[in-house]
Design an enzyme around this catalytic site. Sequence first.
Site, mmCIF file in Angstrom:
data_model
loop_
_atom_site.group_PDB
_atom_site.id
_atom_site.type_symbol
_atom_site.label_atom_id
_atom_site.label_comp_id
_atom_site.label_asym_id
_atom_site.label_seq_id
_atom_site.Cartn_x
_atom_site.Cartn_y
_atom_site.Cartn_z
ATOM 1 N N ARG A 225 -2.125 -6.432 -8.359
ATOM 2 C CA ARG A 225 -1.066 -7.429 -8.148
ATOM 3 C C ARG A 225 -1.145 -8.558 -9.158
ATOM 4 O O ARG A 225 -0.147 -9.002 -9.696
ATOM 5 C CB ARG A 225 -1.172 -8.023 -6.736
ATOM 6 C CG ARG A 225 -0.733 -7.105 -5.646
ATOM 7 C CD ARG A 225 -1.222 -7.550 -4.298
ATOM 8 N NE ARG A 225 -2.677 -7.469 -4.231
ATOM 9 C CZ ARG A 225 -3.401 -7.670 -3.160
ATOM 10 N NH1 ARG A 225 -2.815 -8.007 -2.034
ATOM 11 N NH2 ARG A 225 -4.711 -7.544 -3.193
ATOM 12 N N SER B 259 -2.672 -7.828 3.015
ATOM 13 C CA SER B 259 -3.017 -7.634 4.426
ATOM 14 C C SER B 259 -3.515 -8.935 5.033
ATOM 15 O O SER B 259 -3.258 -9.216 6.208
ATOM 16 C CB SER B 259 -4.101 -6.561 4.575
ATOM 17 O OG SER B 259 -3.614 -5.306 4.191
ATOM 18 N N LYS C 32 -18.067 -6.847 8.639
ATOM 19 C CA LYS C 32 -16.961 -7.339 9.456
ATOM 20 C C LYS C 32 -16.272 -6.185 10.155
ATOM 21 O O LYS C 32 -16.158 -5.088 9.622
ATOM 22 C CB LYS C 32 -15.968 -8.139 8.609
ATOM 23 C CG LYS C 32 -15.547 -7.440 7.340
ATOM 24 C CD LYS C 32 -14.513 -8.246 6.571
ATOM 25 C CE LYS C 32 -14.062 -7.422 5.387
ATOM 26 N NZ LYS C 32 -13.030 -7.873 4.583
ATOM 27 N N HIS D 209 0.844 -1.210 0.000
ATOM 28 C CA HIS D 209 0.000 0.000 0.000
ATOM 29 C C HIS D 209 0.875 1.255 0.000
ATOM 30 O O HIS D 209 0.622 2.205 -0.739
ATOM 31 C CB HIS D 209 -0.890 0.060 1.250
ATOM 32 C CG HIS D 209 -1.881 -1.048 1.385
ATOM 33 N ND1 HIS D 209 -2.009 -1.800 2.526
ATOM 34 C CD2 HIS D 209 -2.808 -1.540 0.530
ATOM 35 C CE1 HIS D 209 -2.972 -2.689 2.380
ATOM 36 N NE2 HIS D 209 -3.475 -2.563 1.176
HETATM 37 P P1 ADP Z 1 -9.629 -4.150 0.041
HETATM 38 O O1 ADP Z 1 -10.287 -4.529 1.322
HETATM 39 O O2 ADP Z 1 -10.393 -3.180 -0.815
HETATM 40 O O3 ADP Z 1 -9.050 -5.305 -0.753
HETATM 41 P P2 ADP Z 1 -6.940 -3.586 0.813
HETATM 42 O O4 ADP Z 1 -6.600 -2.749 1.989
HETATM 43 O O5 ADP Z 1 -6.624 -5.040 0.897
HETATM 44 O O6 ADP Z 1 -8.437 -3.285 0.537
HETATM 45 O O7 ADP Z 1 -6.247 -3.014 -0.500
HETATM 46 C C1 ADP Z 1 -6.470 -1.705 -0.943
HETATM 47 C C2 ADP Z 1 -5.820 -1.515 -2.297
HETATM 48 O O8 ADP Z 1 -4.445 -1.763 -2.199
HETATM 49 C C3 ADP Z 1 -6.328 -2.447 -3.399
HETATM 50 O O9 ADP Z 1 -6.344 -1.734 -4.615
HETATM 51 C C4 ADP Z 1 -5.293 -3.507 -3.460
HETATM 52 O O10 ADP Z 1 -5.224 -4.100 -4.743
HETATM 53 C C5 ADP Z 1 -4.051 -2.694 -3.180
HETATM 54 N N1 ADP Z 1 -2.986 -3.533 -2.653
HETATM 55 C C6 ADP Z 1 -3.053 -4.405 -1.652
HETATM 56 N N2 ADP Z 1 -1.861 -5.009 -1.440
HETATM 57 C C7 ADP Z 1 -1.018 -4.495 -2.368
HETATM 58 C C8 ADP Z 1 0.349 -4.725 -2.713
HETATM 59 N N3 ADP Z 1 1.079 -5.642 -2.077
HETATM 60 N N4 ADP Z 1 0.867 -4.010 -3.728
HETATM 61 C C9 ADP Z 1 0.110 -3.108 -4.396
HETATM 62 N N5 ADP Z 1 -1.179 -2.854 -4.136
HETATM 63 C C10 ADP Z 1 -1.744 -3.541 -3.138
#
Ligand code: ADP
Length: 152
Positions: A91, A129, A42, A18
């Site tokens: 990704r 995450s 959730k 992120h």
């Molecule tokens: P969500 O609950 O919407 O999936 P996340 O917090 O998991 O939210 O992710 C938010 C954004 O960050 C999404 O666009 C996701 O694709 C991107 N993202 C998550 N992990 C990575 C990573 N390792 N590299 C690049 N982008 C990421």
Amino acid sequence: MSKIAVFPGSFDPITKGHESVIRRAKPLFDTIIVAIGENSKKNGYFPMENRIGWIRTVFADDPIIRIETYAGLTVDYCRNVGAKYILRGLRTAADFEFERSIGQMNKTMFPELETVFLLCASEYAALSSSIVREIHRNGGDISQFVPAGVDP
Ligand code: ADP
């Protein structure tokens, strides 16, 4: 006109993936709002206050990055804050398929809104995450996967 982007997500917790997307998107926008969605179904793993606090710490000296929470539709939130751009990271092909339908549905609901995708940096392609939470839940060390200052 000021270019405002919303980077919506759970950030439970923020990862180096992120952080990389946000830093790389900075030259494209005047303001980037990191918007933590409050999911009615959730509660999340880490408390919301911690998730907010960690992102604030990571971007403490960065005036163009704002951190907010929101509930409801992301398009409604974008309208409310005057954002014409949604920022998302990609990704994998699975990410693309998921993002494509959401992005196209969002565009139908808010035609002036563009979703801007940044390709994930290759070193973070496997980082999510959900895996970080799983490592933490089982007592593992997550420090290499999260930005400095994130200390659950
Ligand atoms: P969500 O609950 O919407 O999936 P996340 O917090 O998991 O939210 O992710 C938010 C954004 O960050 C999404 O666009 C996701 O694709 C991107 N993202 C998550 N992990 C990575 C990573 N390792 N590299 C690049 N982008 C990421």
